[in-house]
Design a protein around this motif. Sequence first.
Motif, PDB file in Angstrom:
ATOM      1  N   ARG A   1      -8.682  -5.920  10.973  1.00 29.82           N
ATOM      2  CA  ARG A   1      -9.677  -5.739   9.903  1.00 29.82           C
ATOM      3  C   ARG A   1      -9.213  -6.412   8.612  1.00 29.82           C
ATOM      4  O   ARG A   1      -9.982  -7.122   7.950  1.00 29.82           O
ATOM      5  CB  ARG A   1      -9.909  -4.243   9.686  1.00 29.82           C
ATOM      6  CG  ARG A   1     -11.080  -3.902   8.803  1.00 29.82           C
ATOM      7  CD  ARG A   1     -11.461  -2.435   8.946  1.00 29.82           C
ATOM      8  NE  ARG A   1     -10.370  -1.539   8.547  1.00 29.82           N
ATOM      9  CZ  ARG A   1      -9.667  -0.786   9.397  1.00 29.82           C
ATOM     10  NH1 ARG A   1      -9.945  -0.819  10.700  1.00 29.82           N
ATOM     11  NH2 ARG A   1      -8.708   0.005   8.963  1.00 29.82           N
ATOM     12  N   LEU A   2      -7.962  -6.214   8.257  1.00 37.04           N
ATOM     13  CA  LEU A   2      -7.425  -6.836   7.046  1.00 37.04           C
ATOM     14  C   LEU A   2      -7.433  -8.354   7.169  1.00 37.04           C
ATOM     15  O   LEU A   2      -7.807  -9.063   6.216  1.00 37.04           O
ATOM     16  CB  LEU A   2      -5.992  -6.339   6.809  1.00 37.04           C
ATOM     17  CG  LEU A   2      -5.242  -6.985   5.638  1.00 37.04           C
ATOM     18  CD1 LEU A   2      -5.901  -6.615   4.316  1.00 37.04           C
ATOM     19  CD2 LEU A   2      -3.777  -6.564   5.641  1.00 37.04           C
ATOM     20  N   ASP A   3      -7.038  -8.864   8.324  1.00 31.54           N
ATOM     21  CA  ASP A   3      -6.998 -10.305   8.546  1.00 31.54           C
ATOM     22  C   ASP A   3      -8.390 -10.916   8.382  1.00 31.54           C
ATOM     23  O   ASP A   3      -8.570 -11.926   7.686  1.00 31.54           O
ATOM     24  CB  ASP A   3      -6.449 -10.572   9.947  1.00 31.54           C
ATOM     25  CG  ASP A   3      -6.115 -12.040  10.173  1.00 31.54           C
ATOM     26  OD1 ASP A   3      -6.105 -12.809   9.193  1.00 31.54           O
ATOM     27  OD2 ASP A   3      -5.855 -12.422  11.326  1.00 31.54           O
TER      28      ASP A   3
ATOM     29  N   VAL B   1      -6.381  -3.020  -0.961  1.00 33.00           N
ATOM     30  CA  VAL B   1      -5.688  -4.312  -1.004  1.00 33.00           C
ATOM     31  C   VAL B   1      -6.592  -5.381  -1.603  1.00 33.00           C
ATOM     32  O   VAL B   1      -6.196  -6.134  -2.505  1.00 33.00           O
ATOM     33  CB  VAL B   1      -5.229  -4.721   0.409  1.00 33.00           C
ATOM     34  CG1 VAL B   1      -4.721  -6.162   0.413  1.00 33.00           C
ATOM     35  CG2 VAL B   1      -4.141  -3.781   0.907  1.00 33.00           C
TER      36      VAL B   1
ATOM     37  N   THR C   1       0.840  -1.188   0.000  1.00 33.13           N
ATOM     38  CA  THR C   1       0.000   0.000   0.000  1.00 33.13           C
ATOM     39  C   THR C   1       0.876   1.240   0.000  1.00 33.13           C
ATOM     40  O   THR C   1       1.565   1.526   0.982  1.00 33.13           O
ATOM     41  CB  THR C   1      -0.927   0.022   1.232  1.00 33.13           C
ATOM     42  OG1 THR C   1      -1.740  -1.152   1.217  1.00 33.13           O
ATOM     43  CG2 THR C   1      -1.815   1.244   1.215  1.00 33.13           C
TER      44      THR C   1
ATOM     45  N   HIS D   1       2.154  -8.656   3.071  1.00 33.68           N
ATOM     46  CA  HIS D   1       1.564  -7.316   2.955  1.00 33.68           C
ATOM     47  C   HIS D   1       2.484  -6.267   3.559  1.00 33.68           C
ATOM     48  O   HIS D   1       3.033  -6.447   4.652  1.00 33.68           O
ATOM     49  CB  HIS D   1       0.212  -7.285   3.670  1.00 33.68           C
ATOM     50  CG  HIS D   1      -0.447  -5.935   3.672  1.00 33.68           C
ATOM     51  ND1 HIS D   1      -0.771  -5.258   2.516  1.00 33.68           N
ATOM     52  CD2 HIS D   1      -0.841  -5.122   4.695  1.00 33.68           C
ATOM     53  CE1 HIS D   1      -1.339  -4.097   2.819  1.00 33.68           C
ATOM     54  NE2 HIS D   1      -1.377  -3.990   4.138  1.00 33.68           N
TER      55      HIS D   1
ATOM     56  N   ASP E   1      -9.524   3.599   4.107  1.00 32.57           N
ATOM     57  CA  ASP E   1      -9.290   2.249   4.629  1.00 32.57           C
ATOM     58  C   ASP E   1      -8.418   1.512   3.628  1.00 32.57           C
ATOM     59  O   ASP E   1      -8.916   0.988   2.627  1.00 32.57           O
ATOM     60  CB  ASP E   1     -10.601   1.501   4.841  1.00 32.57           C
ATOM     61  CG  ASP E   1     -10.374   0.119   5.465  1.00 32.57           C
ATOM     62  OD1 ASP E   1      -9.205  -0.237   5.729  1.00 32.57           O
ATOM     63  OD2 ASP E   1     -11.358  -0.609   5.693  1.00 32.57           O
TER      64      ASP E   1
ATOM     65  N   MET F   1       2.628  -2.048   4.513  1.00 29.30           N
ATOM     66  CA  MET F   1       1.633  -1.017   4.814  1.00 29.30           C
ATOM     67  C   MET F   1       2.297   0.282   5.234  1.00 29.30           C
ATOM     68  O   MET F   1       3.479   0.324   5.577  1.00 29.30           O
ATOM     69  CB  MET F   1       0.709  -1.500   5.926  1.00 29.30           C
ATOM     70  CG  MET F   1       1.438  -1.825   7.209  1.00 29.30           C
ATOM     71  SD  MET F   1       0.349  -2.451   8.486  1.00 29.30           S
ATOM     72  CE  MET F   1       1.479  -2.553   9.853  1.00 29.30           C
TER      73      MET F   1
ATOM     74  N   GLN G   1     -11.075  -9.638   6.811  1.00 26.39           N
ATOM     75  CA  GLN G   1     -11.608  -9.495   5.458  1.00 26.39           C
ATOM     76  C   GLN G   1     -10.887 -10.423   4.480  1.00 26.39           C
ATOM     77  O   GLN G   1     -11.515 -10.993   3.575  1.00 26.39           O
ATOM     78  CB  GLN G   1     -11.484  -8.037   4.998  1.00 26.39           C
ATOM     79  CG  GLN G   1     -12.350  -7.073   5.788  1.00 26.39           C
ATOM     80  CD  GLN G   1     -12.171  -5.630   5.339  1.00 26.39           C
ATOM     81  OE1 GLN G   1     -11.571  -5.355   4.313  1.00 26.39           O
ATOM     82  NE2 GLN G   1     -12.697  -4.695   6.122  1.00 26.39           N
ATOM     83  N   ALA G   2      -9.585 -10.582   4.667  1.00 28.25           N
ATOM     84  CA  ALA G   2      -8.826 -11.455   3.773  1.00 28.25           C
ATOM     85  C   ALA G   2      -9.276 -12.907   3.926  1.00 28.25           C
ATOM     86  O   ALA G   2      -9.522 -13.605   2.927  1.00 28.25           O
ATOM     87  CB  ALA G   2      -7.336 -11.322   4.061  1.00 28.25           C
TER      88      ALA G   2
ATOM     89  N   ALA H   1      -7.254  -1.313   3.522  1.00 27.89           N
ATOM     90  CA  ALA H   1      -7.622  -2.708   3.287  1.00 27.89           C
ATOM     91  C   ALA H   1      -8.535  -2.847   2.077  1.00 27.89           C
ATOM     92  O   ALA H   1      -8.504  -3.865   1.373  1.00 27.89           O
ATOM     93  CB  ALA H   1      -8.299  -3.288   4.525  1.00 27.89           C
TER      94      ALA H   1
ATOM     95  N   TYR I   1      -6.214  -1.943  12.160  1.00 30.87           N
ATOM     96  CA  TYR I   1      -6.111  -2.160  10.716  1.00 30.87           C
ATOM     97  C   TYR I   1      -5.776  -3.618  10.401  1.00 30.87           C
ATOM     98  O   TYR I   1      -6.387  -4.237   9.514  1.00 30.87           O
ATOM     99  CB  TYR I   1      -5.048  -1.238  10.121  1.00 30.87           C
ATOM    100  CG  TYR I   1      -4.685  -1.589   8.699  1.00 30.87           C
ATOM    101  CD1 TYR I   1      -5.570  -1.357   7.648  1.00 30.87           C
ATOM    102  CD2 TYR I   1      -3.458  -2.193   8.409  1.00 30.87           C
ATOM    103  CE1 TYR I   1      -5.242  -1.695   6.347  1.00 30.87           C
ATOM    104  CE2 TYR I   1      -3.125  -2.530   7.106  1.00 30.87           C
ATOM    105  CZ  TYR I   1      -4.012  -2.281   6.084  1.00 30.87           C
ATOM    106  OH  TYR I   1      -3.689  -2.611   4.793  1.00 30.87           O
TER     107      TYR I   1
END
Length: 666
Positions: free
Chosen positions: A221-223, A45, A14, A63, A40, A65, A225-226, A42, A218
């Motif tokens: 949240r990324l974990d 990504v 990112t 990743h 955001d 960031m 959603q991924a 994420a 963050y």
Amino acid sequence: MNSSQGSVILATDTGGTFTDLVAIDNGQVHTAKVPTTPQDPAIGVLQAVAVSGASTQIQTFAHGMTVGTNALLTRTGAKTALVVTAGFTGLLEIGRQNRPALYDLSAQRVPPLVPLERVVPVAERIGPKGEVLLPLTEEAVVTVVEQLRQIAPQAVAVCLLHSYRNPVHEQQLGAALRAGLPDIEVSLSCEVQSEFREYERCSTVAVNAYLNPCVAAYLDRLDQQAQAQGLPAPLINQSNGGLATVPLVRSFAVRTVLSGPAGGAVGAAYIARLSGFANILAYDVGGTSTDCSLVLDGRLATRTEATVAGCPIRAPQIDIHTVAAGGGSIAYLDSGGLLQVGPQSAGAVPGPICYGRGGTAATVTDASLVLGYLAADASLGTQGQIRLNRQAAEQAISQLGEPLGLDWVATAGGILRINIEDICQALRLISIQRGIDPRELALLAFGGAGALSACAVATELGMTTVLVPRWAGVLSALGMAIADQRQDLVYSRLYRSDQIQAEEIERIYAELASRASLGQPDQRQYEFSLDMRYLGQSHELTVPIEVDWTPGQIAAAFHQLHQLRRHHSEPDQPVEFVNFRLSAVLKVPKPTLVEPAGTGAKPIGQRPVWFEGQFQEIAVYDRTQLGQGDCFSGPAIVQMPESTAVIAPGWQAEIDTYGTLVLRNT
């Protein structure tokens, strides 16, 4: 992307303007680039993953960031309190005697992350040898907890005197805080970076506490959603160039401040080694900044301390120097009527004027477009999300130049000249000021805008070889895709080289190895180093060593490195061992990147480009139609999927075995 189940290595980076993706499938590299989503990251990504076509085939997801970096730069981290030994509440406020400008009596220090009103003293004292001089009582602990309840911080940093020698009081206080204030992030200096020098240790743990809440939110949240989309749990790139799991990184946010740039440095070193270059200067030009790094004898230069946004950070990291000179850097006239470029950037939103997303200030990218270095009808992003508007850029640059009596051509040329000089200054700092002559190195340019200025930068520095990787525009993501997992550990003690036995050195490193939690013991490889100095010096050099070396062999390695870096050595003087460092590494297999054979370099057309004081019709090449062995002469333009290379007159270009565009000044 078609692939067998679980065989793809995926990495995303990112940046300030774009989010880059690299997917490596059986040695084949697939890329994607989408605009960064600042609200955001994420979202950007996952958009990049969707564009790439990769999904359940992913074996590893790395990743990089900028969440922590941006929070530190903009001072938007958590409300943080600091607990220190009574009598040392001014530790962050006083700092060192260094002044930001030596002869400027009005220069102001950057204010500390934790103001004095949120610094809490605790009655305790550990001596310099680790002895308990004043025990930490239960009453003192209760008092601290109550004071923190009144402050109501989001995070707490704890840095007690000499806790690197004996952490018992910090551990006792940390346990009480985590039990009594369960909703508050607690960072202990003995866990974050257990080294001597109180101010730097205190600053590091304060930065960690300040960043942990936003970075943890963050990453969680990324974990989530991924994994909801079938991706594996992400591995996060650290400032040391190695990957780590989310549970580890979310408690040590300070280790990710250089997450993105470190990936680029790893990628640059890897590509240079493949192409047969052991000594390089590398620079990455993104939307908001340029990140410079150094590779000597195939090894990335590293350091153990840096100052970011005015805050000293003591942690192992790749030696990267950053300057606010990116493609989005804004050009303007200062109060004296002089043309300036940066440090302000148009960023991802609204971006340069030519992006057509609401930008109103002329930028470096706008100047590159109007002078023909970028195609007037080009589109950016994997799906062409951004189409360049040359007319709007030319109009804005004309208006900028009017007060100076300059037309748009001269103004655009001035913008680029300033930008190139800013990049050169950064490269001089990381080479000449380290005792390294850039003329003896090759220059590797990457990032979305790096190859636009590569020949000009090399000429200015007296360098004759330039490397432009095939994946220059997404090299940071590629670096993360091939990065190893890494965990750094340190043991801080002072020993003289003539007063320590080899058995003691082996014992120290065995203790450090026992503290490693990366993978299984039989999977790890270990790298050993020592911070050393001559007796009486106040700064150390970090020297790679082998654990079975004798103290004399270790001292000899220090003398040799001191001669190389400081241009003198004192072999008869005692050497002091300061910090014993161990890196636990889980190696990952590296892909074989082989370029298909070329069929003869044939341009796809010509366009007018500003060279040597006039517009000339210049040959334009499509990188996707070039292959191994293809060669041609400048002036020329090479258009890549994620970047553009400008080859100046007098330079020869050839594609090597690994797809690197090798430029040589004839």
